[in-house]
Motif scaffolding. Structure first.
Motif, short mmCIF file in Angstrom:
data_model
loop_
_atom_site.label_atom_id
_atom_site.label_comp_id
_atom_site.label_asym_id
_atom_site.label_seq_id
_atom_site.Cartn_x
_atom_site.Cartn_y
_atom_site.Cartn_z
N TRP A 258 10.52 -19.90 -41.11
CA TRP A 258 10.80 -18.58 -40.62
C TRP A 258 9.45 -18.03 -41.02
O TRP A 258 8.89 -17.20 -39.86
CB TRP A 258 11.64 -17.30 -40.84
CG TRP A 258 12.90 -17.37 -40.36
CD1 TRP A 258 14.26 -17.60 -40.62
CD2 TRP A 258 13.79 -16.85 -39.41
NE1 TRP A 258 15.65 -17.82 -40.24
CE2 TRP A 258 14.81 -16.95 -39.07
CE3 TRP A 258 13.39 -16.41 -38.29
CZ2 TRP A 258 15.39 -16.60 -38.02
CZ3 TRP A 258 13.31 -15.84 -36.88
CH2 TRP A 258 14.75 -15.66 -36.87
N GLU A 259 9.30 -18.54 -42.14
CA GLU A 259 7.51 -18.37 -42.45
C GLU A 259 6.56 -19.57 -41.65
O GLU A 259 5.20 -19.10 -41.19
CB GLU A 259 7.10 -18.17 -43.78
CG GLU A 259 7.77 -16.89 -44.83
CD GLU A 259 7.49 -17.98 -45.74
OE1 GLU A 259 7.55 -17.15 -46.88
OE2 GLU A 259 7.01 -18.71 -46.47
N LYS A 260 7.78 -19.96 -41.24
CA LYS A 260 6.62 -21.52 -40.15
C LYS A 260 6.42 -20.72 -38.85
O LYS A 260 6.02 -21.16 -38.43
CB LYS A 260 7.26 -22.88 -40.34
CG LYS A 260 6.32 -23.83 -39.38
CD LYS A 260 7.26 -25.11 -40.08
CE LYS A 260 6.30 -26.74 -39.09
NZ LYS A 260 6.52 -27.36 -39.25
N ALA A 261 8.26 -20.84 -38.36
CA ALA A 261 8.10 -19.70 -36.96
C ALA A 261 7.16 -18.47 -36.72
O ALA A 261 6.75 -18.61 -35.31
CB ALA A 261 9.36 -19.44 -36.86
N ASP A 262 6.93 -17.78 -38.05
CA ASP A 262 6.64 -16.38 -37.30
C ASP A 262 5.03 -16.38 -38.45
O ASP A 262 5.80 -15.18 -39.33
CB ASP A 262 6.97 -15.13 -36.84
CG ASP A 262 6.48 -14.41 -36.73
OD1 ASP A 262 5.30 -14.19 -36.65
OD2 ASP A 262 7.59 -12.97 -37.12
N PRO A 263 4.20 -17.04 -38.76
CA PRO A 263 3.40 -16.59 -39.84
C PRO A 263 2.55 -15.14 -40.30
O PRO A 263 2.18 -15.35 -41.00
CB PRO A 263 2.39 -17.51 -39.64
CG PRO A 263 2.38 -18.57 -38.36
CD PRO A 263 3.79 -18.12 -38.35
N SER A 264 2.65 -14.21 -38.64
CA SER A 264 2.48 -13.06 -39.00
C SER A 264 3.49 -12.55 -39.67
O SER A 264 3.06 -10.91 -39.94
CB SER A 264 1.79 -12.00 -37.89
OG SER A 264 3.12 -12.54 -37.06
N GLU B 211 12.72 -20.67 -34.36
CA GLU B 211 11.71 -20.62 -32.91
C GLU B 211 12.58 -19.64 -31.56
O GLU B 211 12.15 -18.72 -31.01
CB GLU B 211 11.27 -21.73 -32.69
CG GLU B 211 10.14 -22.30 -33.77
CD GLU B 211 10.96 -22.66 -34.98
OE1 GLU B 211 10.03 -22.89 -35.77
OE2 GLU B 211 11.81 -23.13 -34.93
N GLU B 212 14.27 -20.15 -31.76
CA GLU B 212 14.81 -19.55 -30.46
C GLU B 212 14.96 -18.41 -30.79
O GLU B 212 14.99 -17.25 -29.74
CB GLU B 212 16.03 -20.43 -30.37
CG GLU B 212 16.01 -21.59 -29.59
CD GLU B 212 17.33 -22.60 -29.92
OE1 GLU B 212 17.83 -22.76 -28.90
OE2 GLU B 212 18.09 -22.81 -31.14
N LEU B 213 15.51 -17.42 -31.71
CA LEU B 213 15.78 -16.26 -32.01
C LEU B 213 14.45 -15.15 -32.55
O LEU B 213 14.39 -14.45 -31.81
CB LEU B 213 16.25 -16.44 -33.69
CG LEU B 213 17.72 -16.79 -33.67
CD1 LEU B 213 18.26 -16.95 -35.13
CD2 LEU B 213 18.66 -16.32 -32.65
N LEU B 214 13.17 -15.92 -32.13
CA LEU B 214 11.98 -15.41 -31.81
C LEU B 214 11.73 -14.48 -30.88
O LEU B 214 11.08 -14.27 -30.11
CB LEU B 214 10.69 -16.23 -32.87
CG LEU B 214 10.82 -15.92 -34.48
CD1 LEU B 214 10.06 -16.56 -34.45
CD2 LEU B 214 10.38 -14.32 -34.89
N LYS B 215 12.48 -15.97 -29.58
CA LYS B 215 12.00 -15.59 -28.02
C LYS B 215 13.21 -13.99 -27.87
O LYS B 215 12.75 -13.95 -26.71
CB LYS B 215 12.65 -16.29 -27.39
CG LYS B 215 11.35 -17.54 -27.66
CD LYS B 215 11.65 -19.02 -26.61
CE LYS B 215 10.53 -20.04 -27.24
NZ LYS B 215 10.97 -21.42 -26.87
N LEU B 216 14.04 -13.78 -27.83
CA LEU B 216 14.99 -12.73 -27.68
C LEU B 216 14.43 -12.15 -28.02
O LEU B 216 13.32 -11.13 -28.41
CB LEU B 216 16.97 -12.65 -28.46
CG LEU B 216 16.31 -13.85 -28.90
CD1 LEU B 216 17.82 -13.66 -29.96
CD2 LEU B 216 17.97 -14.27 -27.88
N LYS B 217 14.89 -11.08 -26.81
CA LYS B 217 14.29 -9.22 -26.70
C LYS B 217 15.29 -8.51 -27.36
O LYS B 217 16.61 -8.19 -26.26
CB LYS B 217 14.34 -9.07 -25.20
CG LYS B 217 12.97 -9.75 -24.65
CD LYS B 217 12.50 -9.36 -23.29
CE LYS B 217 12.05 -10.27 -22.31
NZ LYS B 217 11.02 -10.01 -21.27
#
Length: 334
Positions: A115-121, A319-325
């Motif tokens: 998760w840290e790699k997928a969303d470093p911010s 990465e897939e879950l981060l695209k959800l709205k």
């Protein structure tokens, strides 16, 4: 029963060292004094982060309007919570309980890194989500078809959580034929601790008297508001950071009158997509029952086994879950 032993009591930290033993895996944990220092909330950053979670949603549903700013020390949306779920008495209820502490935490560490790699911010807040009241197949002495876990086992979970710095714990309640008003106060000695949060499971709230597991149960907004009120009072009484409050959901009837759920500065409500299956089914469940009825924050569960029951199913990626709205800010692995 009796997989774990612990010298901790009432969820409080002991001085010196604590031993946890499970299946031959003995861990010595050095106790540390809890840091309760909290900084004032950055409202501009909060606004920016909830807009980011909305992922450009143009319907007006997300981010949720008229939500109060949380008190100092809020976890969400400043961090993404990633937890392992389960019960120490069962290897079938989730990763928490399936593996010995060292192995389980190593696996959780690996998910945190993904998760840290997928969303470093977005920093990741690791945690353990423990089923403290379990729906049961037999009525028990109270005739409620639920089993309250002994405090010594909750103490073991607290001890395991201290094997990682600043880890949080969720205590989950499956009331079966009981009520949330009877069960929640039983856990107050833990919920008054700053790092312990709450989960409730409507699936096993059998208001019509059906046996748990025969059909899907339900909670109303009134039940959820009762829990929020209870948590808010603990936050104010003990000068705690806001509590995170997770509500599981994968059908419409599991939560009724969601528009009447009240939001408070002391409590951060997560509506958590708890369904299993192939990715498109899970995304559809999220869209219909989480996205369509906004409350505050959202969560998403991934099942290591159930999501893979039918070939060629696979586990969804960060990465897939981060695209959800909206993008889920609470992630649970079972």
């Amino acid at each position: 029963m009796g997989l774990f032993t612990s010298c901790a009591t009432d969820g409080k930290k002991a001085k010196g060292h604590t031993k946890v033993t499970a299946n031959g895996d003995t861990v010595v944990v050095e106790e540390e004094k809890e840091d309760t220092t909290r900084q004032p909330i950055d409202t501009a950053k909060y606004n920016a982060l909830v807009r980011k979670l909305a992922n450009g949603d143009s319907t007006g549903k997300w981010p949720v309007k008229k939500q109060p700013y949380p008190l100092d020390g809020a976890i969400l949306p400043f961090k993404r919570i990633v937890v392992y779920y389960g019960n120490l008495y069962s290897k079938k209820m989730g990763a928490l309980g399936e593996y010995a502490p060292k192995e389980m935490l190593a696996k959780l560490d690996a998910e945190v890194k993904r998760w840290e790699k997928a969303d470093p911010s977005t920093p990741v807040q690791p945690g353990l989500h423990y089923i403290a009241v379990v729906a049961a197949g037999d009525p028990g002495k109270a005739g409620k078809y639920r089993t309250r876990m002994p405090f010594k086992q909750i103490d073991s979970v607290m001890t395991i959580s201290r094997m990682r710095k600043n880890m949080i714990v969720f205590l989950d309640i499956q009331v079966a034929l009981g009520t949330i008003r009877d069960e929640l106060p039983q856990l107050e000695q833990y919920l008054k601790l700053p790092n312990v949060h709450l989960g409730i499971d409507p699936e096993f709230s059998m208001k019509d008297g059906s046996l748990p597991g025969r059909k899907i149960g339900t909670y109303d907004a009134a039940d959820i508001n009762y829990c929020s009120d209870y948590l808010a009072n603990l936050v104010k009484k003990y000068n705690l950071p806001p509590k995170v409050f997770v509500v599981h959901r994968f059908t419409k009837k599991m939560v009724t009158n969601s528009q009447n759920i009240k939001l408070r500065p002391e409590v951060q409500v997560v509506m958590h997509m708890d369904g299993w299956g192939e990715p498109e089914l899970k995304k559809g469940t999220y869209r219909h029952f989480i996205y369509s009825e906004p409350v505050q924050f959202t969560g998403f569960k991934l099942f290591y086994k159930n999501d893979l029951k039918k070939a060629p199913n696979r586990l969804m990626t960060p990465e897939e879950l981060l695209k959800l709205k909206p993008a889920p800010i609470y992630i649970q692995y079972q």
